[in-house]
Design an enzyme around this catalytic site. Sequence first.
Site, PDB file in Angstrom:
ATOM      1  N   PHE A 148      -7.380   1.451   5.880  1.00 63.63           N
ATOM      2  CA  PHE A 148      -6.631   0.293   5.400  1.00 63.63           C
ATOM      3  C   PHE A 148      -6.810  -0.970   6.231  1.00 63.63           C
ATOM      4  O   PHE A 148      -6.190  -1.988   5.951  1.00 63.63           O
ATOM      5  CB  PHE A 148      -5.144   0.612   5.195  1.00 63.63           C
ATOM      6  CG  PHE A 148      -4.470   1.351   6.329  1.00 63.63           C
ATOM      7  CD1 PHE A 148      -4.232   0.742   7.531  1.00 63.63           C
ATOM      8  CD2 PHE A 148      -4.052   2.662   6.140  1.00 63.63           C
ATOM      9  CE1 PHE A 148      -3.596   1.408   8.557  1.00 63.63           C
ATOM     10  CE2 PHE A 148      -3.404   3.351   7.163  1.00 63.63           C
ATOM     11  CZ  PHE A 148      -3.174   2.723   8.379  1.00 63.63           C
ATOM     12  N   GLU A 182       0.854  -1.191   0.000  1.00 66.28           N
ATOM     13  CA  GLU A 182       0.000   0.000   0.000  1.00 66.28           C
ATOM     14  C   GLU A 182       0.875   1.221   0.000  1.00 66.28           C
ATOM     15  O   GLU A 182       2.035   1.155   0.377  1.00 66.28           O
ATOM     16  CB  GLU A 182      -0.782   0.064   1.322  1.00 66.28           C
ATOM     17  CG  GLU A 182      -2.021  -0.727   1.375  1.00 66.28           C
ATOM     18  CD  GLU A 182      -2.476  -0.870   2.814  1.00 66.28           C
ATOM     19  OE1 GLU A 182      -3.357  -1.703   3.023  1.00 66.28           O
ATOM     20  OE2 GLU A 182      -1.945  -0.190   3.703  1.00 66.28           O
ATOM     21  N   ARG A 190      -3.389   8.223  17.552  1.00 73.33           N
ATOM     22  CA  ARG A 190      -2.395   7.181  17.786  1.00 73.33           C
ATOM     23  C   ARG A 190      -2.097   6.996  19.273  1.00 73.33           C
ATOM     24  O   ARG A 190      -1.709   5.929  19.718  1.00 73.33           O
ATOM     25  CB  ARG A 190      -1.138   7.580  17.034  1.00 73.33           C
ATOM     26  CG  ARG A 190      -0.117   6.519  17.055  1.00 73.33           C
ATOM     27  CD  ARG A 190       0.792   6.701  15.896  1.00 73.33           C
ATOM     28  NE  ARG A 190       2.055   6.100  16.238  1.00 73.33           N
ATOM     29  CZ  ARG A 190       3.084   6.081  15.436  1.00 73.33           C
ATOM     30  NH1 ARG A 190       3.019   6.638  14.256  1.00 73.33           N
ATOM     31  NH2 ARG A 190       4.198   5.509  15.806  1.00 73.33           N
ATOM     32  N   LYS A 230       2.212   4.634   1.644  1.00 72.10           N
ATOM     33  CA  LYS A 230       2.351   5.114   3.014  1.00 72.10           C
ATOM     34  C   LYS A 230       1.852   6.549   3.020  1.00 72.10           C
ATOM     35  O   LYS A 230       2.446   7.426   2.407  1.00 72.10           O
ATOM     36  CB  LYS A 230       3.810   5.052   3.452  1.00 72.10           C
ATOM     37  CG  LYS A 230       4.010   5.457   4.889  1.00 72.10           C
ATOM     38  CD  LYS A 230       5.447   5.217   5.327  1.00 72.10           C
ATOM     39  CE  LYS A 230       5.607   5.420   6.817  1.00 72.10           C
ATOM     40  NZ  LYS A 230       5.281   6.763   7.249  1.00 72.10           N
ATOM     41  N   ARG A 246      -2.793   9.131  11.798  1.00 70.26           N
ATOM     42  CA  ARG A 246      -3.371   7.802  11.971  1.00 70.26           C
ATOM     43  C   ARG A 246      -4.610   7.916  12.853  1.00 70.26           C
ATOM     44  O   ARG A 246      -4.559   8.561  13.908  1.00 70.26           O
ATOM     45  CB  ARG A 246      -2.313   6.915  12.649  1.00 70.26           C
ATOM     46  CG  ARG A 246      -2.711   5.459  12.810  1.00 70.26           C
ATOM     47  CD  ARG A 246      -2.283   4.653  11.624  1.00 70.26           C
ATOM     48  NE  ARG A 246      -2.579   3.244  11.811  1.00 70.26           N
ATOM     49  CZ  ARG A 246      -1.683   2.366  12.241  1.00 70.26           C
ATOM     50  NH1 ARG A 246      -0.459   2.749  12.541  1.00 70.26           N
ATOM     51  NH2 ARG A 246      -2.011   1.091  12.361  1.00 70.26           N
ATOM     52  N   ARG A 251       5.253  -3.316  17.034  1.00 71.35           N
ATOM     53  CA  ARG A 251       6.023  -2.922  15.873  1.00 71.35           C
ATOM     54  C   ARG A 251       6.840  -4.150  15.496  1.00 71.35           C
ATOM     55  O   ARG A 251       7.916  -4.384  16.016  1.00 71.35           O
ATOM     56  CB  ARG A 251       6.936  -1.749  16.225  1.00 71.35           C
ATOM     57  CG  ARG A 251       7.598  -1.131  15.003  1.00 71.35           C
ATOM     58  CD  ARG A 251       8.625  -0.080  15.395  1.00 71.35           C
ATOM     59  NE  ARG A 251       8.066   1.101  16.033  1.00 71.35           N
ATOM     60  CZ  ARG A 251       7.436   2.085  15.383  1.00 71.35           C
ATOM     61  NH1 ARG A 251       7.292   2.018  14.090  1.00 71.35           N
ATOM     62  NH2 ARG A 251       6.974   3.122  16.025  1.00 71.35           N
ATOM     63  N   GLU A 283      -5.768   6.413   7.864  1.00 67.69           N
ATOM     64  CA  GLU A 283      -5.023   7.657   7.969  1.00 67.69           C
ATOM     65  C   GLU A 283      -5.881   8.795   7.408  1.00 67.69           C
ATOM     66  O   GLU A 283      -6.469   8.647   6.334  1.00 67.69           O
ATOM     67  CB  GLU A 283      -3.735   7.481   7.145  1.00 67.69           C
ATOM     68  CG  GLU A 283      -2.702   8.526   7.332  1.00 67.69           C
ATOM     69  CD  GLU A 283      -1.565   8.143   8.304  1.00 67.69           C
ATOM     70  OE1 GLU A 283      -1.610   7.077   8.949  1.00 67.69           O
ATOM     71  OE2 GLU A 283      -0.651   8.956   8.427  1.00 67.69           O
TER      72      GLU A 283
HETATM   73  P1  AMP Z   1       6.451   6.442  10.782  1.00 68.13           P
HETATM   74  O1  AMP Z   1       5.593   7.600  11.215  1.00 68.13           O
HETATM   75  O2  AMP Z   1       7.439   6.781   9.721  1.00 68.13           O
HETATM   76  O3  AMP Z   1       7.000   5.655  11.936  1.00 68.13           O
HETATM   77  O4  AMP Z   1       5.475   5.439  10.024  1.00 68.13           O
HETATM   78  C1  AMP Z   1       4.475   4.722  10.659  1.00 68.13           C
HETATM   79  C2  AMP Z   1       3.156   5.366  10.414  1.00 68.13           C
HETATM   80  O5  AMP Z   1       2.811   5.314   9.064  1.00 68.13           O
HETATM   81  C3  AMP Z   1       2.002   4.703  11.047  1.00 68.13           C
HETATM   82  O6  AMP Z   1       1.838   5.024  12.375  1.00 68.13           O
HETATM   83  C4  AMP Z   1       0.822   5.242  10.246  1.00 68.13           C
HETATM   84  O7  AMP Z   1       0.344   6.409  10.860  1.00 68.13           O
HETATM   85  C5  AMP Z   1       1.443   5.604   8.958  1.00 68.13           C
HETATM   86  N1  AMP Z   1       0.873   4.927   7.804  1.00 68.13           N
HETATM   87  C6  AMP Z   1       0.715   5.566   6.643  1.00 68.13           C
HETATM   88  N2  AMP Z   1       0.204   4.758   5.718  1.00 68.13           N
HETATM   89  C7  AMP Z   1       0.007   3.554   6.287  1.00 68.13           C
HETATM   90  C8  AMP Z   1      -0.499   2.315   5.826  1.00 68.13           C
HETATM   91  N3  AMP Z   1      -0.911   2.139   4.565  1.00 68.13           N
HETATM   92  N4  AMP Z   1      -0.529   1.280   6.709  1.00 68.13           N
HETATM   93  C9  AMP Z   1      -0.104   1.453   7.986  1.00 68.13           C
HETATM   94  N5  AMP Z   1       0.376   2.604   8.487  1.00 68.13           N
HETATM   95  C10 AMP Z   1       0.439   3.654   7.648  1.00 68.13           C
END
Ligand code: AMP
Length: 559
Positions: free
Chosen positions: A334, A244, A266, A246, A251, A412, A295
């Site tokens: 998602f 998918e 979150r 990102k 979130r 995680r 999101e």
């Molecule tokens: P990061 O903020 O870089 O740690 O990335 C993790 C975050 O990506 C998650 O907490 C979500 O808020 C976000 N996210 C964005 N798109 C997706 C997706 N398709 N599936 C899961 N998480 C996603």
Amino acid sequence: MKRFAEAAEAIAQTSSKLAKIAILAEYLRSLPSDADLAAAARFFTGNPFPQRSESTLAVGGRTLVAAAQNVWGVTDAELARGYRASGDLGAALAQYLREPADLGLFRAPLTPSAFMAILEEIAQSRGAAANKRRQILVERALGACESALEAKYVVKIVTGELRIGLREGLIVDGIAEAFSAPVADVRRAAMAAGDIGAVAVAAKAGTLASVEIAYGAPIAFMLASPLQFGSEYKDLAAQSWLVEDKYDGVRIQAHKDGTEVRLFSRRLNETSAAWPEIVEALRAQIDADVILDGEIVAVDGEKILPFRILQTRLQRKEVSEDLLRDVPVAYVVFDCLARDGAFLLDEPLEARREALAELRLDSERLRSAPWNALEAGSTQEDVHDRFEAARVRGNEGLVFKRTDAPYAPGKRGKWWLKLKRELDTVDAVVVAVEWGHGKRANVLSDYTFAVRGEGGELLVIGKAYSGLTDAEIATMTEWFLAHRLPEPEASRVYEELELARSEIPVEPAIVVEIAFDVVHRSTLHKSGYALRFPRIVRLRDDKSPAEIDTVGKLAHLLP
Ligand code: AMP
């Protein structure tokens, strides 16, 4: 609480998981009433309230110490000594336990349910006299303790620091063993109810299967582990993955129960009031009761906009009509964690995705996130192609999800992997400017910038037209108009820097920090380099043109 304390101490003293589970099971089984069982099971988690309740104790260390001093007559000096020796307020206070100065007519032993009733009263204390009231309630609990060990654990529960090496998983195992229930049933019920106390009671009654989903109580979010950009992506070869985009937004977990809709951030805080149009869309467009994960992103029609556009809505608890109109958003969903009476957390992603598809979310406000299967044998190049496509759609990168994986709340792990590119920046000097388009037609918003070549000459590496605020652009427009290059210098620069006629050469004095996705070799500019997705991060007023980066740095940043 005497026997609770003995069990907890025994659990703390063994490192064997099986022994911990056995001690816990035996203790839980021995409790006479449901109220005691529910309370004690929660105490073992370190939080006396249902996981998903908003109650907190808010008893400060000072209140606790004052209560202990009143009940047992401990002096400050004694207490300080005890605390230094053990580093544990519970242990420090407990060793001073004595017969209470004021023995009531009778003293009933402190059962888990009686202690729970005191804790609930503490949590409900509000207003000016709340601290005093909390202190009196703590005194009541301490005064009922019969042994130092009991007092130690009572204090530990009040401070929320049980620390006996008992993770939630082991408590689930303990409950299963105590009442001969399948571990998976206990785990499912624990997730559904969000209250381990209620689950222990249901396990004892043999009614685990009918523990219902507590809509409106947030579930911890499942998180993704990073994939190293440009690595061989070995993890992706062995399994079956879904890919998918990102999304770069916020979130949000949505709960819809009948007409009741609640959104959680979150950090599991309720944020429904910040997104009224999403609440309304969920209410109007979904027939079932559901828990969704996704999101919220800023949008312009179909198009997804960068995070900084969404940011203007984030600081507000309530949104104005203007803001709703200026920054429209969409909820890109998602995952589907529950639907009607069924919890889907333990279902594989494939099945959850099917449940999501059945909701047919495809309106302006509510969309289901498009996904693809990652073909077996995908190369690094295939992955990067997909990555670039996601970037073109305005998203941050990719998320890979194992199709056979359950939804693991709060984890995680390796079931979800995220791929994004770390940003690099270069400092460059603005050599020419151009009038913008649309809303920016009256300002010089498009900058052509250069770095230095080997001989100190300026070499253009690209052009960017975003990132600065309107106020900055307006100020800079004035500056650039006042610092256009005069003839014949201007003509010379047109030629040397290979500028287009629409570009206006200016004094090379303004340093900007440019972020980009990747540097590549290019014949577009004389420098031999170009940037992909360049954007202006900020003006570097603190730097002079003598301090800008060189082509050498770009060579170094080539992938
Ligand atoms: P990061 O903020 O870089 O740690 O990335 C993790 C975050 O990506 C998650 O907490 C979500 O808020 C976000 N996210 C964005 N798109 C997706 C997706 N398709 N599936 C899961 N998480 C996603």
